[in-house]
Write a protein that holds these residues in place. Structure first.
Motif, PDB file in Angstrom:
ATOM      1  N   THR A 244       0.797  -1.227   0.000  1.00  0.00           N
ATOM      2  CA  THR A 244       0.000   0.000   0.000  1.00  0.00           C
ATOM      3  C   THR A 244       0.832   1.281   0.000  1.00  0.00           C
ATOM      4  N   PRO A 245       1.856   1.419   0.878  1.00  0.00           N
ATOM      5  CA  PRO A 245       2.639   2.665   0.849  1.00  0.00           C
ATOM      6  C   PRO A 245       3.311   2.909  -0.497  1.00  0.00           C
ATOM      7  N   HIS A 246       3.848   1.835  -1.111  1.00  0.00           N
ATOM      8  CA  HIS A 246       4.529   1.989  -2.394  1.00  0.00           C
ATOM      9  C   HIS A 246       3.553   2.432  -3.476  1.00  0.00           C
ATOM     10  N   ILE A 247       2.343   1.852  -3.458  1.00  0.00           N
ATOM     11  CA  ILE A 247       1.341   2.221  -4.453  1.00  0.00           C
ATOM     12  C   ILE A 247       0.919   3.679  -4.278  1.00  0.00           C
ATOM     13  N   CYS A 248       0.744   4.114  -3.030  1.00  0.00           N
ATOM     14  CA  CYS A 248       0.362   5.514  -2.763  1.00  0.00           C
ATOM     15  C   CYS A 248       1.420   6.480  -3.293  1.00  0.00           C
ATOM     16  N   VAL A 249       2.691   6.188  -3.001  1.00  0.00           N
ATOM     17  CA  VAL A 249       3.789   7.050  -3.453  1.00  0.00           C
ATOM     18  C   VAL A 249       3.898   7.023  -4.969  1.00  0.00           C
ATOM     19  N   PHE A 250       3.743   5.831  -5.556  1.00  0.00           N
ATOM     20  CA  PHE A 250       3.797   5.667  -7.013  1.00  0.00           C
ATOM     21  C   PHE A 250       2.726   6.521  -7.687  1.00  0.00           C
ATOM     22  N   LEU A 251       1.480   6.433  -7.215  1.00  0.00           N
ATOM     23  CA  LEU A 251       0.385   7.190  -7.807  1.00  0.00           C
ATOM     24  C   LEU A 251       0.575   8.684  -7.622  1.00  0.00           C
ATOM     25  N   MET A 252       1.074   9.071  -6.446  1.00  0.00           N
ATOM     26  CA  MET A 252       1.276  10.493  -6.167  1.00  0.00           C
ATOM     27  C   MET A 252       2.345  11.095  -7.077  1.00  0.00           C
ATOM     28  N   LEU A 253       3.516  10.446  -7.142  1.00  0.00           N
ATOM     29  CA  LEU A 253       4.628  10.988  -7.922  1.00  0.00           C
ATOM     30  C   LEU A 253       4.289  11.058  -9.402  1.00  0.00           C
ATOM     31  N   TYR A 254       3.852   9.935  -9.966  1.00  0.00           N
ATOM     32  CA  TYR A 254       3.612   9.902 -11.404  1.00  0.00           C
ATOM     33  C   TYR A 254       2.313  10.603 -11.789  1.00  0.00           C
ATOM     34  N   GLY A 255       1.352  10.656 -10.864  1.00  0.00           N
ATOM     35  CA  GLY A 255       0.139  11.426 -11.130  1.00  0.00           C
ATOM     36  C   GLY A 255       0.451  12.906 -11.260  1.00  0.00           C
ATOM     37  N   LEU A 256       1.250  13.439 -10.333  1.00  0.00           N
ATOM     38  CA  LEU A 256       1.654  14.838 -10.406  1.00  0.00           C
ATOM     39  C   LEU A 256       2.518  15.099 -11.641  1.00  0.00           C
ATOM     40  N   ALA A 257       3.412  14.148 -11.951  1.00  0.00           N
ATOM     41  CA  ALA A 257       4.286  14.308 -13.119  1.00  0.00           C
ATOM     42  C   ALA A 257       3.469  14.375 -14.398  1.00  0.00           C
ATOM     43  N   LEU A 258       2.495  13.468 -14.528  1.00  0.00           N
ATOM     44  CA  LEU A 258       1.658  13.439 -15.729  1.00  0.00           C
ATOM     45  C   LEU A 258       0.808  14.700 -15.833  1.00  0.00           C
ATOM     46  N   PHE A 259       0.245  15.131 -14.708  1.00  0.00           N
ATOM     47  CA  PHE A 259      -0.589  16.330 -14.700  1.00  0.00           C
ATOM     48  C   PHE A 259       0.227  17.554 -15.100  1.00  0.00           C
ATOM     49  N   SER A 260       1.440  17.657 -14.544  1.00  0.00           N
ATOM     50  CA  SER A 260       2.316  18.783 -14.871  1.00  0.00           C
ATOM     51  C   SER A 260       2.726  18.744 -16.335  1.00  0.00           C
ATOM     52  N   PHE A 261       3.096  17.560 -16.814  1.00  0.00           N
ATOM     53  CA  PHE A 261       3.535  17.394 -18.209  1.00  0.00           C
ATOM     54  C   PHE A 261       2.421  17.787 -19.175  1.00  0.00           C
ATOM     55  N   LEU A 262       1.204  17.282 -18.931  1.00  0.00           N
ATOM     56  CA  LEU A 262       0.093  17.556 -19.837  1.00  0.00           C
ATOM     57  C   LEU A 262      -0.328  19.023 -19.782  1.00  0.00           C
ATOM     58  N   SER A 263      -0.263  19.634 -18.609  1.00  0.00           N
ATOM     59  CA  SER A 263      -0.659  21.041 -18.496  1.00  0.00           C
ATOM     60  C   SER A 263       0.262  21.943 -19.296  1.00  0.00           C
ATOM     61  N   HIS A 264       1.550  21.562 -19.401  1.00  0.00           N
ATOM     62  CA  HIS A 264       2.521  22.366 -20.154  1.00  0.00           C
ATOM     63  C   HIS A 264       2.359  22.184 -21.659  1.00  0.00           C
ATOM     64  N   ARG A 265       1.974  20.978 -22.090  1.00  0.00           N
ATOM     65  CA  ARG A 265       1.974  20.678 -23.526  1.00  0.00           C
ATOM     66  C   ARG A 265       0.600  20.645 -24.157  1.00  0.00           C
ATOM     67  N   VAL A 266      -0.440  20.409 -23.365  1.00  0.00           N
ATOM     68  CA  VAL A 266      -1.787  20.328 -23.908  1.00  0.00           C
ATOM     69  C   VAL A 266      -2.632  21.511 -23.441  1.00  0.00           C
ATOM     70  N   GLY A 267      -2.479  21.870 -22.170  1.00  0.00           N
ATOM     71  CA  GLY A 267      -3.300  22.947 -21.613  1.00  0.00           C
ATOM     72  C   GLY A 267      -2.792  24.315 -21.986  1.00  0.00           C
ATOM     73  N   LYS A 268      -2.891  24.665 -23.260  1.00  0.00           N
ATOM     74  CA  LYS A 268      -2.367  25.955 -23.737  1.00  0.00           C
ATOM     75  C   LYS A 268      -3.165  27.132 -23.183  1.00  0.00           C
ATOM     76  N   ASN A 269      -4.412  26.886 -22.797  1.00  0.00           N
ATOM     77  CA  ASN A 269      -5.244  27.976 -22.299  1.00  0.00           C
ATOM     78  C   ASN A 269      -5.085  28.190 -20.795  1.00  0.00           C
ATOM     79  N   ILE A 270      -4.302  27.350 -20.143  1.00  0.00           N
ATOM     80  CA  ILE A 270      -4.067  27.502 -18.708  1.00  0.00           C
ATOM     81  C   ILE A 270      -3.050  28.617 -18.505  1.00  0.00           C
ATOM     82  N   THR A 271      -3.326  29.507 -17.573  1.00  0.00           N
ATOM     83  CA  THR A 271      -2.424  30.633 -17.331  1.00  0.00           C
ATOM     84  C   THR A 271      -1.063  30.152 -16.842  1.00  0.00           C
ATOM     85  N   SER A 272      -0.039  30.976 -17.074  1.00  0.00           N
ATOM     86  CA  SER A 272       1.338  30.559 -16.810  1.00  0.00           C
ATOM     87  C   SER A 272       1.587  30.254 -15.337  1.00  0.00           C
TER      88      SER A 272
END
Length: 319
Positions: A244-272
């Protein structure tokens, strides 16, 4: 400060803006950032101390956890003090070489964190899917090799970032619209064709984060198959509790990474400033929350930490 419209040759310093658009709120934003940093330092230092001083925790899972905690301490320290200097004291200047060094360490520690999570997933796979061979597989020699690999791999892959940037002489400006020296934030300032830098950056991201996500996902798919095949409900719950702890950390790290990555490259209308805040939280939240997750979910860590804080009390926790 150099002009935004003039071309600069070999800038000796960069100017870090912080969070563009939220300059008036920098002082207040720095307060939770400072709080996160303090929690990260205390929590991760506690885990390192507990694991290193408790002989019963000198097992692969806890050794990897202490390496993760040590990495998180260095990770936070490579970014947060400078951020607080920008937000609270307006210390926006950073030497060119210091900027490249910060860039290198940010990506080094990010890659190391990802590699450690792969190592921890592999450890849980062996423990659950091959329990009788666990001690013969997870030897001290193998752990040492894995530890070196998780550091050497990102170091080798990130080092070319510095050489690729150093080859350019002219910059559009020396003002970086970010709160730390992000690779692409610096590349965007270069007055030249930087497609090689961009392509290599994507290659490194896939080779480190992409492959690691695949390896961790495959590991846990095989772990879940093995867990569901266990005849006893109690055995299944015990196996799940170690993961459970490993899964929580895994989801947190890569979830934030994916969200950040997509917001920079797809979310062009999101403010800087949303992009910058997401990037800051992506780097800051995992080191802050990792020790909390492992401290709460891992019985051995909870008990030992309590005994270190209150040595005169003897307690027994239940999962």
């Amino acid at each position: 400060m150099s002009s935004l419209n003039s071309t600069i040759m070999y800038p000796s310093i960069f100017i870090l803006i912080g969070i563009p658009g939220l300059e008036d709120l920098h002082y207040w934003i720095a307060i939770p950032f400072c709080f996160f940093y303090i929690i990260a330092l205390i929590g991760n230092a506690a885990i390192v101390s507990v694991v290193t001083t408790t002989s019963s925790l000198h097992e692969p899972m806890f050794i990897f956890l202490s390496i993760l905690a040590l990495n998180d301490i260095f990770f936070c320290t490579s970014i947060v003090p400078k951020m607080l200097g920008i937000f609270w004291f307006n210390f926006k200047e950073i030497n060119f070489d210091a900027c490249l060094a910060q860039m290198f360490f940010i990506h080094l520690f990010t890659g190391t964190e990802s590699g450690i999570l792969v190592a921890m997933a592999f450890d849980r796979y062996v423990a659950i899917c091959n329990p009788l061979r666990y001690t013969s597989i997870m030897t001290t020699n193998l752990i040492a090799k894995i530890g070196m690999l998780v550091v050497i791999r990102p170091a080798v892959l990130v080092a070319p970032f510095l050489f690729l940037i150093k080859q350019f002489s002219f910059y559009k400006t020396n003002v970086i619209s970010h709160s730390y020296c992000d690779h692409m934030a610096v590349v965007k300032l270069i007055e030249a064709d930087t497609r090689i830098n961009s392509v290599y950056g994507l290659f490194v991201a896939f080779f480190v984060i992409g492959i690691d996500i695949i390896l961790i996902t495959v590991s846990y798919v095989m772990i879940f198959r093995a867990v569901f095949s266990l005849p006893s409900k109690e055995a299944r719950l015990k196996a799940f509790s170690t993961c459970t702890p490993h899964i929580c950390v895994f989801l947190m790290l890569y979830g934030l990474a994916l969200f950040s990555f997509l917001s920079h490259r797809v979310g062009k209308n999101i403010t800087s400033y949303i992009h910058i805040l997401l990037s800051d939280l992506y780097l800051l939240l995992p080191p802050t929350l990792n020790p909390i997750v492992y401290g709460v979910k891992t019985k051995q860590i909870r008990e030992r930490a309590f005994m270190l804080i209150f040595p005169w009390k003897s307690v027994s926790f239940k999962n």
